[in-house]
Design a protein around this motif. Sequence first.
Motif, mmCIF file in Angstrom:
data_model
loop_
_atom_site.group_PDB
_atom_site.id
_atom_site.type_symbol
_atom_site.label_atom_id
_atom_site.label_comp_id
_atom_site.label_asym_id
_atom_site.label_seq_id
_atom_site.Cartn_x
_atom_site.Cartn_y
_atom_site.Cartn_z
ATOM 1 N N PRO A 155 31.929 63.997 26.971
ATOM 2 C CA PRO A 155 31.835 64.683 28.263
ATOM 3 C C PRO A 155 33.018 65.605 28.510
ATOM 4 C CG PRO A 155 32.704 62.479 28.574
ATOM 5 C CD PRO A 155 32.493 62.661 27.083
ATOM 6 N N TRP A 156 32.814 66.552 29.397
ATOM 7 C CA TRP A 156 33.874 67.434 29.883
ATOM 8 C C TRP A 156 33.968 67.277 31.392
ATOM 9 C CZ3 TRP A 156 37.198 70.511 27.085
ATOM 10 C CH2 TRP A 156 36.898 70.678 25.731
ATOM 11 N N TYR A 157 35.211 67.149 31.857
ATOM 12 C CA TYR A 157 35.446 66.980 33.284
ATOM 13 C C TYR A 157 36.314 68.112 33.817
ATOM 14 C CZ TYR A 157 33.490 62.278 33.388
ATOM 15 O OH TYR A 157 32.630 61.210 33.345
ATOM 16 N N LYS A 158 36.062 68.487 35.059
ATOM 17 C CA LYS A 158 36.857 69.493 35.766
ATOM 18 C C LYS A 158 37.569 68.791 36.913
ATOM 19 C CE LYS A 158 36.252 73.711 38.543
ATOM 20 N NZ LYS A 158 35.241 74.653 39.117
ATOM 21 N N GLN A 159 38.873 69.027 37.024
ATOM 22 C CA GLN A 159 39.624 68.401 38.094
ATOM 23 C C GLN A 159 40.316 69.459 38.934
ATOM 24 O OE1 GLN A 159 42.926 65.825 36.974
ATOM 25 N NE2 GLN A 159 42.631 64.575 38.802
ATOM 26 N N GLU A 160 39.964 69.518 40.190
ATOM 27 C CA GLU A 160 40.622 70.413 41.129
ATOM 28 C C GLU A 160 41.772 69.673 41.791
ATOM 29 O OE1 GLU A 160 37.301 71.628 43.503
ATOM 30 O OE2 GLU A 160 36.728 73.167 42.066
ATOM 31 N N LEU A 161 42.702 70.441 42.329
ATOM 32 C CA LEU A 161 43.927 69.869 42.883
ATOM 33 C C LEU A 161 43.621 68.831 43.950
ATOM 34 C CD1 LEU A 161 46.937 70.312 42.387
ATOM 35 C CD2 LEU A 161 46.952 71.846 44.362
ATOM 36 N N GLY A 162 44.178 67.645 43.801
ATOM 37 C CA GLY A 162 44.012 66.594 44.798
ATOM 38 C C GLY A 162 42.688 65.860 44.737
ATOM 39 N N LYS A 163 41.894 66.153 43.711
ATOM 40 C CA LYS A 163 40.580 65.509 43.599
ATOM 41 C C LYS A 163 40.486 64.717 42.302
ATOM 42 C CE LYS A 163 38.510 67.616 47.171
ATOM 43 N NZ LYS A 163 37.581 68.718 46.957
ATOM 44 N N GLY A 164 39.454 63.897 42.222
ATOM 45 C CA GLY A 164 39.180 63.210 40.979
ATOM 46 C C GLY A 164 38.411 64.101 40.020
ATOM 47 N N PRO A 165 38.419 63.772 38.730
ATOM 48 C CA PRO A 165 37.649 64.563 37.754
ATOM 49 C C PRO A 165 36.157 64.503 38.066
ATOM 50 C CG PRO A 165 39.204 63.080 36.657
ATOM 51 C CD PRO A 165 39.163 62.669 38.095
ATOM 52 N N GLN A 166 35.498 65.639 37.835
ATOM 53 C CA GLN A 166 34.038 65.708 38.024
ATOM 54 C C GLN A 166 33.393 66.175 36.735
ATOM 55 O OE1 GLN A 166 33.213 68.110 41.635
ATOM 56 N NE2 GLN A 166 32.289 66.200 42.331
ATOM 57 N N LEU A 167 32.338 65.499 36.338
ATOM 58 C CA LEU A 167 31.617 65.871 35.124
ATOM 59 C C LEU A 167 30.990 67.253 35.281
ATOM 60 C CD1 LEU A 167 30.495 64.723 32.342
ATOM 61 C CD2 LEU A 167 28.362 64.406 33.612
ATOM 62 N N ILE A 168 31.210 68.121 34.292
ATOM 63 C CA ILE A 168 30.559 69.431 34.329
ATOM 64 C C ILE A 168 29.499 69.576 33.243
ATOM 65 C CG2 ILE A 168 32.409 70.672 35.506
ATOM 66 C CD1 ILE A 168 33.368 71.670 32.753
ATOM 67 N N ILE A 169 29.680 68.919 32.123
ATOM 68 C CA ILE A 169 28.694 68.949 31.067
ATOM 69 C C ILE A 169 29.037 67.857 30.069
ATOM 70 C CG2 ILE A 169 29.907 70.601 29.563
ATOM 71 C CD1 ILE A 169 27.125 71.966 29.104
ATOM 72 N N ASP A 170 28.039 67.351 29.372
ATOM 73 C CA ASP A 170 28.297 66.369 28.330
ATOM 74 C C ASP A 170 27.331 66.585 27.180
ATOM 75 O OD1 ASP A 170 26.785 63.517 30.128
ATOM 76 O OD2 ASP A 170 25.925 65.404 29.429
ATOM 77 N N ILE A 171 27.669 66.025 26.036
ATOM 78 C CA ILE A 171 26.824 66.179 24.862
ATOM 79 C C ILE A 171 26.873 64.884 24.074
ATOM 80 C CG2 ILE A 171 28.664 67.142 23.386
ATOM 81 C CD1 ILE A 171 26.529 69.100 22.289
ATOM 82 N N ARG A 172 25.750 64.567 23.454
ATOM 83 C CA ARG A 172 25.698 63.378 22.625
ATOM 84 C C ARG A 172 25.644 63.790 21.164
ATOM 85 N NH1 ARG A 172 25.300 59.206 26.136
ATOM 86 N NH2 ARG A 172 24.581 59.799 28.211
ATOM 87 N N SER A 173 25.912 62.849 20.284
ATOM 88 C CA SER A 173 26.153 63.205 18.890
ATOM 89 C C SER A 173 24.910 63.669 18.148
ATOM 90 C CB SER A 173 26.781 62.022 18.139
ATOM 91 O OG SER A 173 25.938 60.894 18.204
ATOM 92 N N ASN A 174 23.736 63.496 18.753
ATOM 93 C CA ASN A 174 22.527 63.946 18.076
ATOM 94 C C ASN A 174 22.163 65.394 18.432
ATOM 95 O OD1 ASN A 174 21.907 63.372 20.703
ATOM 96 N ND2 ASN A 174 19.944 62.396 20.283
#
Lengths: 112, 111
Positions: A34-53
């Motif tokens: 997965p990839w997460y985006k974190q803005e200042l003062g916030k928790g990470p938010q998932l923006i996109i993910d990929i599985r190995s297949n």
Amino acid sequence: GENVEQHPSTLSVQEGDSAVIKCTYSDSASNYFPWYKQELGKGPQLIIDIRSNVGEKKDQRIAVTLNKTAKHFSLHITETQPEDSAVYFCAASTDSWGKLQFGAGTQVVVTP
Amino acid sequence: NAGVTQTPKFRVLKTGQSMTLLCAQDMNHEYMYWYRQDPGMGLRLIHYSVGEGTTAKGEVPDGYNVSRLKKQNFLLGLESAAPSQTSVYFCASSSSGSPLHFGNGTRLTVT
């Protein structure tokens, strides 16, 4: 255990240009990225993910590519906008549900 | 729908003091996690839980204890705080096959 390296640590781009962040992982058993985006003062938010297949996945201006042989995956952001400015984290997991090993993060700054 | 809620948002402790961080989720998720975030190091897993009444150690468990008495709550305790525990703490939850949902963090300073 798993080790995830992320580059670059900072990335400055002009609005409208593309941004690419690269990660490598060590455990060949990892199957979820997965990839997460974190803005200042916030928790990470998932923006996109990929599985190995899957080798590539797109969601509007964001895409992720995975090369299992080389054990690396990348985040691509096209037509960057000022609101894309944030810290981005890659992660890898051998479970599909959760014990994530994170990269150190990339500070992306999009200048108008 | 609040998602994952962490309390408190900020806390300052003196060395040797104890405290408990509370995490609550309203998504009926089975799995819950505590991570710490330090500059240049990403997020590191402290402890996690795969269900009510169960806990397990993550990558950096020393100096912390956890409890999951109710499915929706996951508590992180520091029995004797040390300056090395100055960090931002994030709680997260997930279900099987679903991504992690993070709270907005607790910034802890130990002097």
